[in-house]
Design an enzyme around this catalytic site. Sequence first.
Site, PDB file in Angstrom:
ATOM      1  N   HIS A 372       3.768   6.700   8.525  1.00 52.22           N
ATOM      2  CA  HIS A 372       3.503   5.762   7.653  1.00 52.22           C
ATOM      3  C   HIS A 372       4.682   5.137   6.705  1.00 52.22           C
ATOM      4  O   HIS A 372       4.866   3.970   6.427  1.00 52.22           O
ATOM      5  CB  HIS A 372       2.700   6.355   6.400  1.00 52.22           C
ATOM      6  CG  HIS A 372       2.004   5.500   5.441  1.00 52.22           C
ATOM      7  ND1 HIS A 372       0.529   5.034   5.594  1.00 52.22           N
ATOM      8  CD2 HIS A 372       2.580   5.156   4.390  1.00 52.22           C
ATOM      9  CE1 HIS A 372       0.398   4.343   4.383  1.00 52.22           C
ATOM     10  NE2 HIS A 372       1.522   4.464   3.686  1.00 52.22           N
ATOM     11  N   GLU A 373       5.575   5.989   6.437  1.00 46.18           N
ATOM     12  CA  GLU A 373       6.573   5.513   5.624  1.00 46.18           C
ATOM     13  C   GLU A 373       7.790   4.899   6.445  1.00 46.18           C
ATOM     14  O   GLU A 373       8.244   3.843   5.956  1.00 46.18           O
ATOM     15  CB  GLU A 373       7.577   6.938   4.706  1.00 46.18           C
ATOM     16  CG  GLU A 373       6.584   7.671   3.991  1.00 46.18           C
ATOM     17  CD  GLU A 373       5.822   6.988   2.944  1.00 46.18           C
ATOM     18  OE1 GLU A 373       6.068   5.686   2.569  1.00 46.18           O
ATOM     19  OE2 GLU A 373       4.521   7.214   2.598  1.00 46.18           O
ATOM     20  N   HIS A 376       6.730   1.292   6.746  1.00 47.44           N
ATOM     21  CA  HIS A 376       7.092   0.455   5.349  1.00 47.44           C
ATOM     22  C   HIS A 376       8.410  -0.314   5.374  1.00 47.44           C
ATOM     23  O   HIS A 376       8.934  -1.133   4.621  1.00 47.44           O
ATOM     24  CB  HIS A 376       6.963   1.127   4.069  1.00 47.44           C
ATOM     25  CG  HIS A 376       5.674   1.545   3.596  1.00 47.44           C
ATOM     26  ND1 HIS A 376       4.858   0.468   3.089  1.00 47.44           N
ATOM     27  CD2 HIS A 376       5.017   2.533   2.991  1.00 47.44           C
ATOM     28  CE1 HIS A 376       3.680   1.043   2.668  1.00 47.44           C
ATOM     29  NE2 HIS A 376       3.660   2.385   2.476  1.00 47.44           N
ATOM     30  N   GLU A 395       0.370  -1.620   2.059  1.00 49.95           N
ATOM     31  CA  GLU A 395      -0.349  -0.197   2.313  1.00 49.95           C
ATOM     32  C   GLU A 395      -1.110  -0.409   3.459  1.00 49.95           C
ATOM     33  O   GLU A 395      -1.444   0.680   4.319  1.00 49.95           O
ATOM     34  CB  GLU A 395      -1.003   0.359   1.084  1.00 49.95           C
ATOM     35  CG  GLU A 395      -0.162   0.661  -0.121  1.00 49.95           C
ATOM     36  CD  GLU A 395       1.034   1.713   0.232  1.00 49.95           C
ATOM     37  OE1 GLU A 395       0.956   2.275   1.430  1.00 49.95           O
ATOM     38  OE2 GLU A 395       2.036   1.943  -0.374  1.00 49.95           O
TER      39      GLU A 395
END
Length: 712
Positions: A372-373, A376, A395
Amino acid sequence: MDIKLDPSQDDLPLMANTSHILVKHYVLDLDVDFESQIIEGTIVLFFEPGDRFEKQSGSTKDTCRSESNEACSFRMPAPCQSPVTDTRTFSSKTGYNDFAICGKGEKDTSGKDGNHDNPEQASGISSSKYRCDTGNHGSEDFLLVLDCCDLSVLKVEEVDVAAVPGIDKFTRSPKLTVVSEELRNQIVHELVTLPAGRWREQLDYYAGCSQAPGCGELLFDTDTWSLQIRKTGAQTATDFPHAIRIWYSTKPQGRSVTWTSDQSGRYVGVCGHTEYPCRFQNPSATTQEIVPHRVFAPVCLQGACQETLLQLVPPCLSAAYSILGTHPFSRLDILIVPANFPSLGMASPHIIFLSQSVLTGASHLCGTRLCHEIAHAWFGLAIGARDWTEEWLSEGFATHLEDVFWAEAQQLAPHEAQEQQELKACLRWCCLQDEVRNSPEEMQVLRPNKEKTGHVSDSGSSVIKHGLNPEKVFMQVHYLKGYFLLRFLAQRLGDDTYFAFLRKFVHTFHGQLILSQDFLQMLLENIPEEKRLELSVENIFRDWLESSGIPQPLQRERQAGAECGLARQVSAEVEKWIRVNRRPRKRTRREAEEVFEKLLPDQLVLLLEHLLEQKTLNPRTLQSLERTYHLPQQDAEVRHRWCELIVKHRYTRAYKDVERFLQEDQAMGVYLYGELMLSEDPRQQQVARQCFELTKEQMERSSAEVVAEMLF
């Protein structure tokens, strides 16, 4: 113009007049005093007048006034000396390195293609309640407005960039004789507009200019949300000093910096973008599957990092590269943060902050959160939202891509990947339904400003809808509805078409700020007519982004969809546990023992979600459940549901698991406080109050406010 705002109702104001003047680069020089919990130092800002200001006529008469028409006042601060560092102070140049693990990765190409000077200006919707429009004031001085909160500003001064050795190459004069404001501004203009090929030289001169002496203090004033600076006689942004130094000090109780103790006992607290050295144009970077990486953590977490996290970084980075291509940043550091960090993770350029909660249990939670990170880096950092209310652009994409990256990192077969992603969709569907039931309708909208999204005042100031509401921190609607929209689009178009477009979109928009329509319009323009299936930007706005509640297309999909194989397996296990719970205390000899299947972590979460729907579970069932799946040793997502079961059924022998969770997993524990208090059971309420008493001093402020409201 000091404005008092109600955090439960008001939006977060962004006051900076970015339409008139832009920060092109900054240099920080700071010291950290861990005992006083203060960071102090200087920041040197290098400016260029903004495009909108350059187009305005000289007759503009905007003045800086609050809603009550009370004029802004300015003060000249008392002379101050450079902050002195005593023996208790640790310089930022020393760095924090309790424990560092270096991943081998590939050759670090940051010396050739580092990502510096990539300005991302904050934009949004302005409000007359907060606005301070400042441009050319005619006979008045130009007013620079910077966003600022909870800082003590000690002094503001102009920087004499002309004093830097060798700087004369940026002037038209062979020798500096008379140094004027115009000459200094010319030097800064030439410096900030250097071509990308000279970025190393540019950085050297930025560093030199940041150490140059001051050449006159500037008038300044502060209010709750901004720092306002002017120079007598400078009537336009062009005339205003292009390099200034701000002497500042943070406040121990400031909202932007949280102080806590770590486990070692110390405090830690063809491109369309602006020209800069771009990895997307660097041949060596475009083939770099795994960027160099390191992990930093307290010594007591060294073993967990070695066994779990460090092993996951290379396959997760490789998976991201295989899906989206070139890594936007040349290296990656991962910092394990203290227990009071208010989320499971956060991404910044070159660094990811991970909660220590992801290190417990198997590798599943750690891997998905890391993915997930990492996502980003593309969505949220390399590509940002031009209007900060469109949080889903960051997000929603990261949530959707974490599943894709994680499946690739595990090297799952296509049918296995699809099954796991269907299971995740089932869990998120349950979460979204719960979110919609328990949150205000106005906070469920992904594009709250609708047709005004992206509009700013003449000065560039704006607001973030509900930005001050502490409840927003705990909401997942932007993650979930954004995820389901992207999943819907991928299913309609087919994975091959969708991800081919996504790579093209990243290559087109990296280094830029976007709005929802930029993504949607390009998507629809780049797919065949037969795949659009009556999709339009207007329909997607209406169904997904501008309405509260569950989007109608998602409702129809979930009602028509069959349960995936992994979810059906969970349903079968739930039936077994219901039978176990119904049996009398003493079994007959004819009754066979139930044989339970081994479940994946997400299956365990779904199992516990279903069991939470049961009106009663007796202590024997809960004890058997705990032993069968070793629940106290599972990851934080599973343990969170286990704690909910403990609270709901008042399983007193496992209260220690709840206490441990509230203290060690603060990123996820706020909801449990509410459950403990709603039970109206004195012992459970005592558990809640005791845990809060132990953690409140270091708990993140918004979390502490929400919990205190529950308890008292």
